[in-house]
Scaffold this motif. Structure first.
Motif, short mmCIF file in Angstrom:
data_model
loop_
_atom_site.label_atom_id
_atom_site.label_comp_id
_atom_site.label_asym_id
_atom_site.label_seq_id
_atom_site.Cartn_x
_atom_site.Cartn_y
_atom_site.Cartn_z
N LEU A 1 86.82 30.75 43.56
CA LEU A 1 87.41 29.57 44.19
C LEU A 1 87.50 29.72 45.70
CD1 LEU A 1 90.26 28.64 41.68
CD2 LEU A 1 88.27 27.24 42.27
N GLU A 2 87.52 30.95 46.19
CA GLU A 2 87.59 31.18 47.62
C GLU A 2 86.25 30.93 48.32
OE1 GLU A 2 90.24 31.90 49.45
OE2 GLU A 2 91.61 31.96 47.74
N LYS A 3 85.18 30.84 47.53
CA LYS A 3 83.86 30.65 48.11
C LYS A 3 83.63 29.20 48.51
CE LYS A 3 81.74 34.45 45.53
NZ LYS A 3 80.60 34.86 44.65
N THR A 4 82.58 28.98 49.27
CA THR A 4 82.19 27.62 49.64
C THR A 4 81.50 26.97 48.44
OG1 THR A 4 81.87 28.28 51.95
CG2 THR A 4 80.84 26.22 51.23
N LEU A 5 82.12 25.91 47.93
CA LEU A 5 81.62 25.25 46.72
C LEU A 5 81.52 23.75 46.96
CD1 LEU A 5 83.97 27.00 44.11
CD2 LEU A 5 81.58 27.61 44.58
N ASP A 6 80.62 23.11 46.22
CA ASP A 6 80.59 21.65 46.23
C ASP A 6 81.91 21.12 45.68
OD1 ASP A 6 78.04 21.66 47.20
OD2 ASP A 6 77.07 21.46 45.24
N GLU A 7 82.30 19.95 46.16
CA GLU A 7 83.60 19.40 45.76
C GLU A 7 83.71 19.26 44.25
OE1 GLU A 7 86.34 15.40 46.56
OE2 GLU A 7 84.52 15.76 47.74
N GLU A 8 82.65 18.74 43.62
CA GLU A 8 82.69 18.55 42.17
C GLU A 8 82.81 19.88 41.43
OE1 GLU A 8 79.97 16.50 38.61
OE2 GLU A 8 79.44 16.23 40.72
N VAL A 9 82.06 20.87 41.89
CA VAL A 9 82.11 22.20 41.27
C VAL A 9 83.48 22.82 41.47
CG1 VAL A 9 81.15 24.54 41.30
CG2 VAL A 9 79.63 22.56 41.52
N ARG A 10 84.05 22.70 42.67
CA ARG A 10 85.37 23.26 42.95
C ARG A 10 86.43 22.64 42.03
NH1 ARG A 10 87.52 26.18 46.61
NH2 ARG A 10 85.73 26.03 48.03
N THR A 11 86.39 21.32 41.90
CA THR A 11 87.37 20.65 41.04
C THR A 11 87.23 21.11 39.59
OG1 THR A 11 87.39 18.70 42.47
CG2 THR A 11 88.18 18.42 40.22
N GLN A 12 86.00 21.14 39.11
CA GLN A 12 85.75 21.57 37.73
C GLN A 12 86.22 23.00 37.51
OE1 GLN A 12 81.59 21.33 36.71
NE2 GLN A 12 81.84 22.44 34.79
N LEU A 13 85.90 23.88 38.45
CA LEU A 13 86.27 25.28 38.30
C LEU A 13 87.78 25.48 38.43
CD1 LEU A 13 84.95 28.06 37.90
CD2 LEU A 13 84.99 28.34 40.38
#
Length: 242
Positions: free
Chosen positions: A57-69
């Protein structure tokens, strides 16, 4: 016959290590996370998966992927660490810091802190949300909620007044709100803040109301703050307007 138990144990450990790497490499892969969670349960290594969730979660993620994760991480932590409120609130707080738009995490965190009567922590969450929020309607709601918590639960009327002051700036025509703020400031003998409040409203008052307000300000300068020069200055304005 040779004993293969150690080999089997080593094999599943290797599989778990590989599964951790696969989930880390493909944070958007539901099957990868399903697999690593299954192995973690079998090996009783849920701490490793919890740490992996937090690290990814600390990594740079796409918004959709971050929310899902993030949602999946909360579900996993709730299942295995639900009896540790500090762990849950810590994860939710970090999710909100990483994504201020995660309303679902904000709502869950405020519910948890309210249920635990952790008022200082709850107000800190509101403060962080206010710092990150520019939308006027959302700020109004946050300030209103924070003021109620500070006044009715945290026993911090001074802090409640601070929130109300900021709320009045957003909604200066709300007479009920202004009256509530006046009462709080009067109870705390915050006379200068009261005077600032009244001064800020002069331009929106009728001439009669403005004159009465200036007289009230003059009275406070003299009787509450002991500054006759400032009181006379207000009276000069009254005479000039008349």
């Amino acid at each position: 016959m040779a004993d293969t138990s150690n080999d089997n144990g080593g094999g599943i450990d290797q599989s778990f290590t590989a599964a951790l790497r696969a989930a880390e490499a493909s944070p958007d892969s539901e099957p990868a996370w399903d697999h690593v969670e299954e192995l973690a349960e079998e090996l009783q290594r849920t701490d490793d998966v919890a740490k992996l969730y937090r690290d990814v979660l600390e990594k740079t993620l796409d918004e959709e992927v971050r929310t899902q994760l993030a949602e999946r991480a909360v579900q996993f932590h709730d299942e295995w660490f639900g009896d540790s409120p500090e762990t849950m609130t810590g994860l939710l707080s970090r999710i909100i810091e990483l994504d201020p738009n995660a309303e679902w995490a904000f709502e869950r965190l405020t519910v948890m802190l309210t249920g635990a009567e952790q008022w200082d922590e709850l107000l800190a969450v509101y403060d962080r949300a206010l710092t990150a929020t520019k939308d006027a309607d959302k700020r109004r709601q946050l300030l209103d909620d924070a003021a109620q918590v500070a006044k009715d639960f945290a026993d911090e009327p001074g802090r409640a007044a601070d929130y109300l002051q900021r709320l009045v700036e957003l909604d200066p025509d709300n007479e009920q709100l202004v009256t509530s703020l006046e009462r709080l400031l009067e109870k705390q003998d915050r006379h200068r803040d009261l005077i600032d409040l009244w001064h800020g409203r002069l331009a929106d008052l009728s001439s009669t109301e403005a004159r009465a307000t200036r007289l009230r300000i003059a009275t406070y300068w003299l009787e509450q703050l002991g500054e006759p020069d400032r009181s006379l200055e207000e009276l000069r304005h009254v005479l000039s307007d008349s």
